[in-house]
Design a protein around this motif. Structure first.
Motif, PDB file in Angstrom:
ATOM      1  N   GLY A  20       0.788  -1.180  -0.076  1.00 13.16           N
ATOM      2  CA  GLY A  20       0.109   0.070  -0.114  1.00 13.16           C
ATOM      3  C   GLY A  20       0.863   1.090   0.050  1.00 13.16           C
ATOM      4  N   ALA A  21       2.028   1.211   0.087  1.00 11.40           N
ATOM      5  CA  ALA A  21       3.057   2.522   0.112  1.00 11.40           C
ATOM      6  C   ALA A  21       2.989   3.166  -0.953  1.00 11.40           C
ATOM      7  N   TYR A  22       3.094   2.416  -1.997  1.00 12.03           N
ATOM      8  CA  TYR A  22       3.111   3.380  -3.613  1.00 12.03           C
ATOM      9  C   TYR A  22       1.477   3.632  -3.823  1.00 12.03           C
ATOM     10  N   PHE A  72       8.594  -6.210  -6.353  1.00 18.68           N
ATOM     11  CA  PHE A  72       7.682  -6.745  -7.429  1.00 18.68           C
ATOM     12  C   PHE A  72       6.289  -6.240  -7.076  1.00 18.68           C
ATOM     13  N   ARG A  73       5.957  -6.004  -5.719  1.00 18.80           N
ATOM     14  CA  ARG A  73       4.791  -5.677  -5.145  1.00 18.80           C
ATOM     15  C   ARG A  73       4.593  -4.131  -5.369  1.00 18.80           C
ATOM     16  N   LEU A  74       5.822  -3.441  -5.048  1.00 19.53           N
ATOM     17  CA  LEU A  74       5.542  -1.985  -5.281  1.00 19.53           C
ATOM     18  C   LEU A  74       5.490  -1.647  -6.772  1.00 19.53           C
ATOM     19  N   PHE A  75       6.243  -2.508  -7.886  1.00 22.06           N
ATOM     20  CA  PHE A  75       5.996  -2.543  -9.014  1.00 22.06           C
ATOM     21  C   PHE A  75       4.371  -2.477  -9.627  1.00 22.06           C
ATOM     22  N   LEU A  76       4.084  -3.669  -9.012  1.00 25.47           N
ATOM     23  CA  LEU A  76       2.474  -3.817  -9.414  1.00 25.47           C
ATOM     24  C   LEU A  76       1.669  -2.670  -8.701  1.00 25.47           C
ATOM     25  N   VAL A 106      -3.358  -5.959 -15.135  1.00 27.66           N
ATOM     26  CA  VAL A 106      -3.284  -5.578 -13.561  1.00 27.66           C
ATOM     27  C   VAL A 106      -4.307  -6.532 -12.875  1.00 27.66           C
ATOM     28  N   GLY A 107      -3.880  -7.156 -12.046  1.00 26.23           N
ATOM     29  CA  GLY A 107      -4.773  -8.064 -10.897  1.00 26.23           C
ATOM     30  C   GLY A 107      -5.254  -8.933 -11.380  1.00 26.23           C
ATOM     31  N   THR A 108      -4.497 -10.033 -12.247  1.00 27.43           N
ATOM     32  CA  THR A 108      -5.362 -11.138 -12.917  1.00 27.43           C
ATOM     33  C   THR A 108      -4.814 -12.435 -11.936  1.00 27.43           C
ATOM     34  N   GLN A 109      -4.055 -12.506 -11.205  1.00 27.18           N
ATOM     35  CA  GLN A 109      -3.662 -13.399 -10.291  1.00 27.18           C
ATOM     36  C   GLN A 109      -4.099 -13.231  -9.103  1.00 27.18           C
ATOM     37  N   ASP A 110      -4.341 -14.413  -8.516  1.00 28.98           N
ATOM     38  CA  ASP A 110      -5.231 -14.524  -6.887  1.00 28.98           C
ATOM     39  C   ASP A 110      -4.388 -13.493  -5.928  1.00 28.98           C
ATOM     40  N   ALA A 111      -3.123 -13.398  -6.079  1.00 28.06           N
ATOM     41  CA  ALA A 111      -2.424 -12.688  -5.065  1.00 28.06           C
ATOM     42  C   ALA A 111      -2.435 -11.094  -5.423  1.00 28.06           C
ATOM     43  N   ARG A 113      -5.492  -9.711  -6.608  1.00 26.23           N
ATOM     44  CA  ARG A 113      -6.937  -9.403  -6.830  1.00 26.23           C
ATOM     45  C   ARG A 113      -7.398  -7.983  -6.361  1.00 26.23           C
ATOM     46  N   ASP A 114      -6.395  -7.782  -5.031  1.00 22.91           N
ATOM     47  CA  ASP A 114      -6.692  -6.512  -4.244  1.00 22.91           C
ATOM     48  C   ASP A 114      -6.403  -5.151  -5.405  1.00 22.91           C
ATOM     49  N   LEU A 115      -5.377  -5.419  -6.386  1.00 21.43           N
ATOM     50  CA  LEU A 115      -5.236  -4.393  -6.983  1.00 21.43           C
ATOM     51  C   LEU A 115      -6.257  -4.135  -8.062  1.00 21.43           C
ATOM     52  N   ALA A 116      -6.940  -5.107  -8.547  1.00 20.59           N
ATOM     53  CA  ALA A 116      -7.882  -5.044  -9.384  1.00 20.59           C
ATOM     54  C   ALA A 116      -9.096  -4.288  -8.688  1.00 20.59           C
ATOM     55  N   ARG A 117      -9.507  -4.684  -7.462  1.00 18.98           N
ATOM     56  CA  ARG A 117     -10.409  -4.103  -6.751  1.00 18.98           C
ATOM     57  C   ARG A 117     -10.037  -2.643  -6.595  1.00 18.98           C
ATOM     58  N   TRP A 118      -8.799  -2.275  -6.263  1.00 19.27           N
ATOM     59  CA  TRP A 118      -8.436  -0.807  -5.986  1.00 19.27           C
ATOM     60  C   TRP A 118      -8.683  -0.269  -7.302  1.00 19.27           C
ATOM     61  N   ARG A 119      -8.637  -0.472  -8.385  1.00 21.50           N
ATOM     62  CA  ARG A 119      -8.616   0.359  -9.717  1.00 21.50           C
ATOM     63  C   ARG A 119     -10.317   0.559  -9.629  1.00 21.50           C
ATOM     64  N   THR A 120     -11.266  -0.700  -9.542  1.00 20.70           N
ATOM     65  CA  THR A 120     -12.584  -0.321  -9.726  1.00 20.70           C
ATOM     66  C   THR A 120     -13.018   0.703  -8.717  1.00 20.70           C
ATOM     67  N   ASP A 121     -12.526   0.672  -7.427  1.00 17.74           N
ATOM     68  CA  ASP A 121     -13.004   1.548  -6.345  1.00 17.74           C
ATOM     69  C   ASP A 121     -12.466   2.902  -6.550  1.00 17.74           C
TER      70      ASP A 121
END
Length: 278
Positions: A20-22, A72-76, A106-111, A113-121
Motif C-alpha cells: 500500500g505504500a505506493y 515486485f509488489r511496489l511495481f504492481l 493488472v490484478g489477474t492473479q489470485d495474489a 486481486r486487491d489491485l483489480a479491486r483498487w482500480r474499480t474502487d
C-alpha cells in the motif's frame, strides 16, 4: 508476515508497511489531459546495472540478484495506478520467446486481486490502455490484451516503415505517429495520450524512453529501487545511454525507504525523484 520498511526521508524515520505504500501516492489523480503525469521505474545494482547482456546472443536479462518480491509488489502498485502503460516491441519479442514474464495486465492473479479491486474502487478502467512504442513495428502481438478486453495503441515515428504501419492499421490497431524520425519522441507521445484523456502514464520501456521524456521535460517522477549488491560484468545496460543530459537530468529526492530483508537479506533502497525545474 507482512513486509515492513523504514522511511528514512523525509524525517522523522518511521517503520511502515510495504503493501500500500505506493498506492498511497495516488498517481492517477496527479495528472490532467493537458499535463499527464508520466512516471517510470527501474531496479538497479549499486554499480548502476539494470540488466546484463549475453555477449554471445546479445540478449538482455534482469539479473537474479536484483529480483525480490517486495520490489515486485511496489511495481504492481505503480502499474495499478496507470491510465496507460507504455511498453516496447523488444519486450513483446522477449515475451513471445519465453524470456520474460507477462506483466501487461493488472490484478489477474489470485495474489493481486486487491489491485483489480483498487482500480474499480478508484474509478479506473479494469485494465490500463497498453501503448506499444516501436520504431521497426516488427513485433508479435500477444493474445492477453484481447482476452482481458484491454485497449492497445501502437506508437511510432513518421519515418517508420510505411508498409508495417498500413499492416497494423489493416489489422484493426490504432497507430499514432509521435516522432519526426523512426522513433517515438517523449513530448509528442505524452501530449497525444493526454489529449486522449490518459492522465497517468507508466513507462515500462527502458533507457531510450526515459531519455526522450527527460529531454522533452515530460517526465513527472522516477521510481528507483537500488539493490545493495555489486554485479560487475563487461556487457550491461544502465538507466541511460547516449549524449549527456545536462540540466534535464537534475532530479530532487522526494522520499527514501529502506527494506532490510530483500533481496536475499542484503537490503535495498526504494526512492523516488522528481525533475527540478530549470
Amino acid at each position: 508476515m507482512t513486509a515492513r520498511m523504514l522511511r528514512l526521508f523525509p524525517g522523522p524515520s518511521e517503520d511502515m508497511a510495504l503493501d500500500g505504500a505506493y498506492l498511497a501516492h495516488r498517481l492517477h489523480e496527479r495528472g490532467s489531459a493537458g499535463s499527464p503525469f508520466v512516471y517510470a521505474s527501474f531496479v538497479a545494482s549499486l554499480d548502476g546495472r539494470i540488466a546484463q547482456r549475453d555477449p554471445v546472443s546479445g540478449e538482455s536479462r534482469l539479473p537474479a540478484g536484483l529480483v525480490s518480491g517486495n520490489d515486485f509488489r511496489l511495481f504492481l502498485e505503480l502499474q495499478a495506478q496507470a491510465d496507460c502503460m507504455v511498453t516496447h516491441g523488444g519486450y513483446l519479442r522477449d515475451l513471445a520467446a519465453g524470456r520474460l514474464d507477462n506483466v501487461l495486465q493488472v490484478g489477474t492473479q489470485d495474489a493481486t486481486r486487491d489491485l483489480a479491486r483498487w482500480r474499480t474502487d478508484n474509478g479506473l478502467t479494469p485494465q490500463p490502455t497498453l501503448v506499444i512504442a516501436s520504431a521497426s513495428l516488427d513485433f508479435p502481438m500477444p493474445d492477453s490484451p484481447a482476452r482481458h478486453g484491454q485497449r492497445v495503441v501502437i506508437a511510432t515515428g513518421a519515418a517508420a516503415p510505411a508498409e508495417r504501419i498500413a499492416r497494423w492499421r489493416a489489422a484493426g490497431h490504432e497507430v499514432l505517429i509521435v516522432g519526426a524520425g523512426a522513433s517515438v519522441e517523449g513530448a509528442p507521445l505524452a501530449d497525444e495520450l493526454g489529449r486522449q484523456g490518459l492522465r497517468s502514464i507508466y513507462l515500462l520501456t527502458g533507457p531510450r524512453m526515459l531519455d526522450t521524456m527527460l529531454r522533452d521535460h515530460r517526465l513527472s517522477r522516477l521510481y528507483l529501487t537500488t539493490a545493495h549488491r555489486l554485479l560487475g560484468g563487461e556487457s550491461f545496460h544502465s538507466m541511460l545511454a547516449g549524449p549527456e543530459l545536462g540540466d534535464a537530468g537534475r532530479l530532487r529526492l522526494c522520499a527514501l525507504h529502506y527494506d532490510a530483508s530483500a533481496p536475499d537479506g542484503t537490503g535495498q533502497f526504494f526512492a523516488h525523484f522528481e525533475p527540478r525545474p530549470a
